[in-house]
Design a protein around this motif. Structure first.
Motif, PDB file in Angstrom:
ATOM      1  N   LEU A  52       1.137  -1.559  -0.259  1.00  0.00           N
ATOM      2  CA  LEU A  52      -0.047  -0.187   0.318  1.00  0.00           C
ATOM      3  C   LEU A  52       0.667   1.124  -0.066  1.00  0.00           C
ATOM      4  CD1 LEU A  52      -2.568  -1.159   2.281  1.00  0.00           C
ATOM      5  CD2 LEU A  52      -2.401  -1.302   0.111  1.00  0.00           C
ATOM      6  N   PHE A  53       2.332   1.066   1.034  1.00  0.00           N
ATOM      7  CA  PHE A  53       2.926   2.404   0.676  1.00  0.00           C
ATOM      8  C   PHE A  53       3.267   2.616  -0.460  1.00  0.00           C
ATOM      9  CE2 PHE A  53       6.665   4.249   2.240  1.00  0.00           C
ATOM     10  CZ  PHE A  53       6.783   5.441   2.154  1.00  0.00           C
ATOM     11  N   ALA A  54       3.932   1.451  -1.662  1.00  0.00           N
ATOM     12  CA  ALA A  54       4.874   1.446  -2.606  1.00  0.00           C
ATOM     13  C   ALA A  54       3.540   2.324  -3.498  1.00  0.00           C
ATOM     14  CB  ALA A  54       5.548  -0.124  -3.053  1.00  0.00           C
ATOM     15  N   ALA A  55       1.828   1.958  -3.560  1.00  0.00           N
ATOM     16  CA  ALA A  55       1.160   2.413  -4.471  1.00  0.00           C
ATOM     17  C   ALA A  55       1.471   3.361  -3.990  1.00  0.00           C
ATOM     18  CB  ALA A  55      -0.061   1.527  -4.444  1.00  0.00           C
ATOM     19  N   ALA A  59       2.001   6.917  -7.582  1.00  0.00           N
ATOM     20  CA  ALA A  59       1.665   7.849  -7.468  1.00  0.00           C
ATOM     21  C   ALA A  59       1.522   9.357  -7.139  1.00  0.00           C
ATOM     22  CB  ALA A  59       0.428   6.774  -7.105  1.00  0.00           C
ATOM     23  N   CYS A  60       1.741   9.663  -5.893  1.00  0.00           N
ATOM     24  CA  CYS A  60       2.654  10.596  -5.676  1.00  0.00           C
ATOM     25  C   CYS A  60       3.172  11.047  -6.163  1.00  0.00           C
ATOM     26  CB  CYS A  60       2.687  10.773  -4.325  1.00  0.00           C
ATOM     27  SG  CYS A  60       2.788  12.274  -3.321  1.00  0.00           S
ATOM     28  N   PHE A  61       4.990  10.343  -6.174  1.00  0.00           N
ATOM     29  CA  PHE A  61       5.869  10.502  -7.084  1.00  0.00           C
ATOM     30  C   PHE A  61       5.643  10.880  -8.212  1.00  0.00           C
ATOM     31  CE2 PHE A  61       9.745  10.456  -8.953  1.00  0.00           C
ATOM     32  CZ  PHE A  61      10.741  11.312  -7.784  1.00  0.00           C
ATOM     33  N   HIS A  62       4.962  10.809  -9.007  1.00  0.00           N
ATOM     34  CA  HIS A  62       4.582  10.627 -10.600  1.00  0.00           C
ATOM     35  C   HIS A  62       3.822  12.191 -10.372  1.00  0.00           C
ATOM     36  CE1 HIS A  62       3.472   8.261 -14.601  1.00  0.00           C
ATOM     37  NE2 HIS A  62       4.313   9.126 -14.770  1.00  0.00           N
ATOM     38  N   SER A  63       2.898  12.184  -9.304  1.00  0.00           N
ATOM     39  CA  SER A  63       2.152  13.382 -10.191  1.00  0.00           C
ATOM     40  C   SER A  63       3.657  14.865  -9.635  1.00  0.00           C
ATOM     41  CB  SER A  63       1.097  13.609  -8.734  1.00  0.00           C
ATOM     42  OG  SER A  63       0.747  13.297  -9.237  1.00  0.00           O
ATOM     43  N   VAL A  81       6.260   5.415 -13.121  1.00  0.00           N
ATOM     44  CA  VAL A  81       7.140   5.224 -11.676  1.00  0.00           C
ATOM     45  C   VAL A  81       6.829   4.735 -11.033  1.00  0.00           C
ATOM     46  CG1 VAL A  81       7.496   6.529  -9.140  1.00  0.00           C
ATOM     47  CG2 VAL A  81       7.593   8.360 -11.986  1.00  0.00           C
ATOM     48  N   GLY A  82       7.706   3.023 -10.498  1.00  0.00           N
ATOM     49  CA  GLY A  82       7.746   1.884  -9.501  1.00  0.00           C
ATOM     50  C   GLY A  82       8.263   2.558  -7.936  1.00  0.00           C
ATOM     51  N   ALA A  83       7.799   1.879  -7.336  1.00  0.00           N
ATOM     52  CA  ALA A  83       8.728   2.311  -6.229  1.00  0.00           C
ATOM     53  C   ALA A  83       8.119   1.035  -5.466  1.00  0.00           C
ATOM     54  CB  ALA A  83       6.963   2.886  -5.173  1.00  0.00           C
ATOM     55  N   GLN A  84      10.013   0.568  -5.591  1.00  0.00           N
ATOM     56  CA  GLN A  84      10.052  -0.663  -4.754  1.00  0.00           C
ATOM     57  C   GLN A  84      10.120  -0.405  -2.878  1.00  0.00           C
ATOM     58  OE1 GLN A  84      13.687  -1.655  -6.202  1.00  0.00           O
ATOM     59  NE2 GLN A  84      12.266  -2.760  -8.018  1.00  0.00           N
ATOM     60  N   LEU A  96      12.188   0.290   6.959  1.00  0.00           N
ATOM     61  CA  LEU A  96      11.695   1.153   5.405  1.00  0.00           C
ATOM     62  C   LEU A  96      13.187   1.346   5.025  1.00  0.00           C
ATOM     63  CD1 LEU A  96       7.604   2.616   5.664  1.00  0.00           C
ATOM     64  CD2 LEU A  96       8.691  -0.233   5.948  1.00  0.00           C
ATOM     65  N   ALA A  97      13.001   0.365   3.248  1.00  0.00           N
ATOM     66  CA  ALA A  97      13.703   1.599   2.519  1.00  0.00           C
ATOM     67  C   ALA A  97      13.089   1.750   1.067  1.00  0.00           C
ATOM     68  CB  ALA A  97      15.305   1.106   2.261  1.00  0.00           C
ATOM     69  N   VAL A  98      13.256   2.638   0.263  1.00  0.00           N
ATOM     70  CA  VAL A  98      13.026   2.607  -0.954  1.00  0.00           C
ATOM     71  C   VAL A  98      13.588   3.162  -2.200  1.00  0.00           C
ATOM     72  CG1 VAL A  98      10.803   4.045  -2.122  1.00  0.00           C
ATOM     73  CG2 VAL A  98      10.548   3.891   0.034  1.00  0.00           C
ATOM     74  N   THR A  99      13.481   2.649  -2.795  1.00  0.00           N
ATOM     75  CA  THR A  99      13.829   2.544  -4.580  1.00  0.00           C
ATOM     76  C   THR A  99      13.028   3.378  -5.541  1.00  0.00           C
ATOM     77  OG1 THR A  99      15.816   0.725  -3.738  1.00  0.00           O
ATOM     78  CG2 THR A  99      15.304   1.670  -6.271  1.00  0.00           C
ATOM     79  N   LEU A 100      12.725   4.332  -5.961  1.00  0.00           N
ATOM     80  CA  LEU A 100      12.283   4.862  -6.787  1.00  0.00           C
ATOM     81  C   LEU A 100      12.807   4.630  -8.594  1.00  0.00           C
ATOM     82  CD1 LEU A 100      10.753   8.078  -5.069  1.00  0.00           C
ATOM     83  CD2 LEU A 100       9.478   6.098  -5.438  1.00  0.00           C
ATOM     84  N   GLU A 101      12.179   3.709  -8.953  1.00  0.00           N
ATOM     85  CA  GLU A 101      12.546   3.670 -10.422  1.00  0.00           C
ATOM     86  C   GLU A 101      11.483   4.287 -12.086  1.00  0.00           C
ATOM     87  OE1 GLU A 101      12.318  -0.236 -11.112  1.00  0.00           O
ATOM     88  OE2 GLU A 101      14.079  -0.515  -9.755  1.00  0.00           O
ATOM     89  N   VAL A 102      12.304   5.540 -12.090  1.00  0.00           N
ATOM     90  CA  VAL A 102      12.002   6.542 -12.827  1.00  0.00           C
ATOM     91  C   VAL A 102      12.278   5.875 -13.966  1.00  0.00           C
ATOM     92  CG1 VAL A 102      11.170   9.173 -13.596  1.00  0.00           C
ATOM     93  CG2 VAL A 102      11.717   7.990 -10.984  1.00  0.00           C
ATOM     94  N   VAL A 103      11.201   6.104 -15.199  1.00  0.00           N
ATOM     95  CA  VAL A 103      11.109   6.161 -16.870  1.00  0.00           C
ATOM     96  C   VAL A 103      10.939   6.770 -17.165  1.00  0.00           C
ATOM     97  CG1 VAL A 103      10.680   4.404 -18.440  1.00  0.00           C
ATOM     98  CG2 VAL A 103      11.193   2.879 -16.086  1.00  0.00           C
TER      99      VAL A 103
END
Length: 142
Positions: A52-55, A59-63, A81-84, A96-103
Motif C-alpha cells: 500500500l505504501f509503494a502504491a 502515484a504521488c511521486f509520478h504526480s 514511476v515504480g516504487a520498491q 523501511l527503504a525505498v527505491t523509486l524507479e523513474v522511466v
C-alpha cells in the motif's frame, strides 16, 4: 517539521490482527484483507502495508514528476514511476527503504534524472520520509 494547511484529509481504519487483519478507508473506497508476506513467515494471501505504501508513493511521486516537468516545459511522454519498498531489521525493530524507479523514454538520461531529483524535493511522500529512511531515486533507461 513541515506545517501544512490541509486541503484534503482521509482516514483508514485497521481491524483484526494488525498485519493479518483488515484495512478500510472511512469512505469504503479501499478495503483490503491483510496478510503477512511469505518472506516474513506469513501466508501472503492478502495485501500488506508495504504494498500500500509503494502504491501511494509511486502515484504521488509520478504526480510530482509531472508537475516539475510542466514547469520546465518538458514532455514526459509515456513515463512511469515504480516504487520498491523493502522492510527489514533495523536495530531492535524494523525499518523501511525505498527505491523509486523513474522511466521517461523520450528524454535523455541526464535530463530525466534532473527532473526526478526535482520531483524528489517537492513530493509529499519524499518530504515525509526525508532523513527517516533511505530513498534512492533511479532513472531507468527504457
Amino acid at each position: 517539521m513541515i506545517e501544512i494547511e490541509p486541503v484534503y484529509t482521509t482516514e483508514a481504519i485497521a481491524t483484526g490482527a494488525g498485519r493479518n487483519g483488515h484495512v478500510q478507508t472511512a469512505d469504503g473506497r479501499l478495503s483490503f484483507d491483510l496478510a503477512i508476506p511469505q518472506e516474513m513467515g506469513g501466508s501472503g494471501e492478502g495485501a500488506n502495508p508495504e504494498q500500500l505504501f509503494a502504491a501511494g508513493y509511486a502515484a504521488c511521486f509520478h504526480s510530482a514528476l509531472q508537475m516539475v516537468a510542466r514547469h520546465a516545459h518538458k514532455d514526459l511522454g509515456d513515463s512511469s514511476v515504480g516504487a520498491q519498498v523493502s522492510i527489514g531489521k533495523a536495530g531492535e525493530g524494523f525499518g523501511l527503504a525505498v527505491t523509486l524507479e523513474v522511466v521517461i523514454p523520450d528524454l535523455p538520461h541526464d535530463e530525466a534524472q534532473q527532473l526526478a531529483n526535482q520531483a524528489h524535493q517537492v513530493c509529499p511522500y519524499s518530504n515525509a520520509t526525508r532523513g527517516n529512511i533511505r530513498v534512492d531515486v533511479v532513472v531507468v533507461d527504457d
